[in-house]
Scaffold this motif. Structure first.
Motif, mmCIF file in Angstrom:
data_model
loop_
_atom_site.group_PDB
_atom_site.id
_atom_site.type_symbol
_atom_site.label_atom_id
_atom_site.label_comp_id
_atom_site.label_asym_id
_atom_site.label_seq_id
_atom_site.Cartn_x
_atom_site.Cartn_y
_atom_site.Cartn_z
ATOM 1 N N HIS A 1 -21.763 -10.629 19.528
ATOM 2 C CA HIS A 1 -21.396 -9.952 20.771
ATOM 3 C C HIS A 1 -22.139 -8.633 20.982
ATOM 4 O O HIS A 1 -22.020 -8.032 22.039
ATOM 5 C CB HIS A 1 -19.888 -9.687 20.817
ATOM 6 N N GLY A 2 -22.842 -8.173 19.962
ATOM 7 C CA GLY A 2 -23.588 -6.926 20.111
ATOM 8 C C GLY A 2 -22.721 -5.689 20.134
ATOM 9 O O GLY A 2 -23.109 -4.666 20.697
ATOM 10 N N THR A 3 -21.535 -5.772 19.520
ATOM 11 C CA THR A 3 -20.634 -4.617 19.468
ATOM 12 C C THR A 3 -20.345 -4.265 18.009
ATOM 13 O O THR A 3 -20.542 -5.076 17.109
ATOM 14 C CB THR A 3 -19.298 -4.906 20.174
ATOM 15 N N GLU A 4 -19.857 -3.061 17.828
ATOM 16 C CA GLU A 4 -19.466 -2.611 16.495
ATOM 17 C C GLU A 4 -18.120 -3.245 16.130
ATOM 18 O O GLU A 4 -17.252 -3.424 16.992
ATOM 19 C CB GLU A 4 -19.339 -1.084 16.508
ATOM 20 N N ASN A 5 -17.950 -3.587 14.848
ATOM 21 C CA ASN A 5 -16.698 -4.201 14.399
ATOM 22 C C ASN A 5 -15.636 -3.125 14.183
ATOM 23 O O ASN A 5 -15.387 -2.687 13.070
ATOM 24 C CB ASN A 5 -16.915 -5.010 13.119
ATOM 25 N N ILE A 6 -15.040 -2.715 15.294
ATOM 26 C CA ILE A 6 -13.920 -1.770 15.270
ATOM 27 C C ILE A 6 -12.795 -2.381 16.112
ATOM 28 O O ILE A 6 -13.058 -3.200 17.010
ATOM 29 C CB ILE A 6 -14.322 -0.371 15.818
ATOM 30 N N PRO A 7 -11.547 -2.033 15.826
ATOM 31 C CA PRO A 7 -10.423 -2.646 16.547
ATOM 32 C C PRO A 7 -10.555 -2.619 18.072
ATOM 33 O O PRO A 7 -10.160 -3.569 18.744
ATOM 34 C CB PRO A 7 -9.213 -1.842 16.067
ATOM 35 N N ASP A 8 -11.131 -1.562 18.631
ATOM 36 C CA ASP A 8 -11.254 -1.460 20.077
ATOM 37 C C ASP A 8 -12.151 -2.558 20.665
ATOM 38 O O ASP A 8 -12.031 -2.904 21.834
ATOM 39 C CB ASP A 8 -11.799 -0.073 20.456
ATOM 40 N N ASN A 9 -13.045 -3.120 19.839
ATOM 41 C CA ASN A 9 -13.957 -4.162 20.303
ATOM 42 C C ASN A 9 -13.459 -5.577 20.013
ATOM 43 O O ASN A 9 -14.150 -6.544 20.314
ATOM 44 C CB ASN A 9 -15.339 -3.979 19.674
ATOM 45 N N HIS A 10 -12.277 -5.699 19.428
ATOM 46 C CA HIS A 10 -11.740 -7.025 19.125
ATOM 47 C C HIS A 10 -11.172 -7.645 20.398
ATOM 48 O O HIS A 10 -10.473 -6.997 21.159
ATOM 49 C CB HIS A 10 -10.665 -6.941 18.047
ATOM 50 N N LEU A 11 -11.492 -8.910 20.605
ATOM 51 C CA LEU A 11 -10.992 -9.660 21.748
ATOM 52 C C LEU A 11 -9.765 -10.442 21.316
ATOM 53 O O LEU A 11 -9.553 -10.658 20.124
ATOM 54 C CB LEU A 11 -12.061 -10.616 22.258
ATOM 55 N N THR A 12 -8.978 -10.878 22.283
ATOM 56 C CA THR A 12 -7.830 -11.720 21.973
ATOM 57 C C THR A 12 -7.975 -13.046 22.710
ATOM 58 O O THR A 12 -8.501 -13.100 23.824
ATOM 59 C CB THR A 12 -6.492 -11.065 22.363
ATOM 60 N N ILE A 13 -7.522 -14.093 22.051
ATOM 61 C CA ILE A 13 -7.484 -15.439 22.624
ATOM 62 C C ILE A 13 -6.042 -15.920 22.488
ATOM 63 O O ILE A 13 -5.446 -15.804 21.420
ATOM 64 C CB ILE A 13 -8.385 -16.420 21.844
ATOM 65 N N ASN A 14 -5.514 -16.435 23.580
ATOM 66 C CA ASN A 14 -4.158 -16.977 23.560
ATOM 67 C C ASN A 14 -4.163 -18.351 24.227
ATOM 68 O O ASN A 14 -4.591 -18.491 25.371
ATOM 69 C CB ASN A 14 -3.200 -16.044 24.300
ATOM 70 N N TYR A 15 -3.720 -19.355 23.480
ATOM 71 C CA TYR A 15 -3.514 -20.696 24.020
ATOM 72 C C TYR A 15 -2.011 -20.900 24.159
ATOM 73 O O TYR A 15 -1.274 -20.732 23.189
ATOM 74 C CB TYR A 15 -4.019 -21.770 23.049
ATOM 75 N N THR A 16 -1.556 -21.282 25.360
ATOM 76 C CA THR A 16 -0.157 -21.611 25.587
ATOM 77 C C THR A 16 -0.092 -23.058 26.074
ATOM 78 O O THR A 16 -0.837 -23.438 26.985
ATOM 79 C CB THR A 16 0.470 -20.670 26.637
ATOM 80 N N LEU A 17 0.784 -23.830 25.450
ATOM 81 C CA LEU A 17 0.904 -25.251 25.766
ATOM 82 C C LEU A 17 2.277 -25.541 26.346
ATOM 83 O O LEU A 17 3.286 -25.075 25.828
ATOM 84 C CB LEU A 17 0.701 -26.087 24.496
ATOM 85 N N LEU A 18 2.296 -26.339 27.413
ATOM 86 C CA LEU A 18 3.539 -26.667 28.095
ATOM 87 C C LEU A 18 3.528 -28.143 28.461
ATOM 88 O O LEU A 18 2.547 -28.645 29.012
ATOM 89 C CB LEU A 18 3.652 -25.808 29.366
ATOM 90 N N LEU A 19 4.609 -28.844 28.137
ATOM 91 C CA LEU A 19 4.747 -30.251 28.506
ATOM 92 C C LEU A 19 5.024 -30.352 29.999
ATOM 93 O O LEU A 19 5.984 -29.765 30.496
ATOM 94 C CB LEU A 19 5.889 -30.896 27.708
ATOM 95 N N VAL A 20 4.151 -31.083 30.725
ATOM 96 C CA VAL A 20 4.316 -31.264 32.167
ATOM 97 C C VAL A 20 4.083 -32.731 32.493
ATOM 98 O O VAL A 20 2.953 -33.225 32.362
ATOM 99 C CB VAL A 20 3.321 -30.380 32.965
ATOM 100 N N ASN A 21 5.142 -33.428 32.889
ATOM 101 C CA ASN A 21 5.038 -34.846 33.280
ATOM 102 C C ASN A 21 4.319 -35.697 32.240
ATOM 103 O O ASN A 21 3.435 -36.494 32.578
ATOM 104 C CB ASN A 21 4.344 -34.977 34.640
ATOM 105 N N GLY A 22 4.643 -35.508 30.990
ATOM 106 C CA GLY A 22 4.060 -36.312 29.926
ATOM 107 C C GLY A 22 2.660 -35.904 29.501
ATOM 108 O O GLY A 22 2.038 -36.581 28.682
ATOM 109 N N THR B 1 -2.934 -23.319 28.925
ATOM 110 C CA THR B 1 -3.389 -22.097 29.567
ATOM 111 C C THR B 1 -4.064 -21.244 28.512
ATOM 112 O O THR B 1 -3.476 -20.975 27.453
ATOM 113 C CB THR B 1 -2.220 -21.321 30.207
ATOM 114 N N LEU B 2 -5.286 -20.850 28.791
ATOM 115 C CA LEU B 2 -6.058 -19.999 27.890
ATOM 116 C C LEU B 2 -6.199 -18.628 28.527
ATOM 117 O O LEU B 2 -6.509 -18.529 29.720
ATOM 118 C CB LEU B 2 -7.458 -20.582 27.676
ATOM 119 N N VAL B 3 -5.973 -17.575 27.737
ATOM 120 C CA VAL B 3 -6.229 -16.211 28.195
ATOM 121 C C VAL B 3 -7.093 -15.530 27.138
ATOM 122 O O VAL B 3 -6.766 -15.560 25.952
ATOM 123 C CB VAL B 3 -4.920 -15.409 28.410
ATOM 124 N N GLN B 4 -8.211 -14.958 27.582
ATOM 125 C CA GLN B 4 -9.067 -14.161 26.712
ATOM 126 C C GLN B 4 -9.080 -12.751 27.284
ATOM 127 O O GLN B 4 -9.417 -12.563 28.456
ATOM 128 C CB GLN B 4 -10.492 -14.719 26.645
#
Length: 144
Positions: free
Chosen positions: A83-104, A109-112
């Motif tokens: 990513h071309g950034t320094e490895n410090i907490p402020d440069n860490h990204l988050t990924i969240n996958y949420t799964l929901l049963l809908v009509n089988g 839903t992904l959020v970055q």
């Protein structure tokens, strides 16, 4: 500093249990994401390393699992050496996958979050995540 966030949603013809198991399996992930290796013990607080190659350049995403709620949520924060950034907490990204049963089916839903540049946001939003999520969908639905 302004940061960017991506939200993507896709419907997959598979159960949330199957989608969750596929998202959290070191053996399965390289079958649908362009990665060479995924290393993790799959426990909250443990590391998850995604190793791959882009245009001949090796990279590693160094992550820490922040939430693992079977079969609904998988979240991690990470820093990538491509990513071309320094490895410090402020440069860490988050990924969240949420799964929901809908009509089988599963509504994934992904959020970055915490994307620092508009350039990275544009590439991740218009190319990378569409390719990755469609790869996951095709992989899971091909077994039907």
């Amino acid at each position: 500093m302004k940061t960017f966030s991506i939200t993507k949603q896709i419907i997959i013809k598979a159960s949330p249990e199957k989608v969750f198991a596929t998202l959290t399996s070191s053996d399965e992930i390289p079958k649908y994401y362009p990665l060479n290796e995924v290393i993790s013990s799959w426990q909250v607080g443990d590391s998850v390393h995604y190793k791959g190659e882009i245009s001949g350049q090796a990279f590693t995403d160094y992550g820490v699992i922040t939430e693992l709620k079977h079969p609904e949520v998988y979240s991690y924060r990470y820093w990538s050496d491509n990513h071309g950034t320094e490895n410090i907490p402020d440069n860490h990204l988050t990924i969240n996958y949420t799964l929901l049963l809908v009509n089988g089916t599963t509504q994934l839903t992904l959020v970055q979050d915490n994307i620092k540049s508009e350039e990275m946001f544009n590439v991740m939003n218009t190319v990378v995540w569409d390719m990755l999520l469609n790869g996951l969908k095709e992989y899971l639905e091909s077994g039907l």
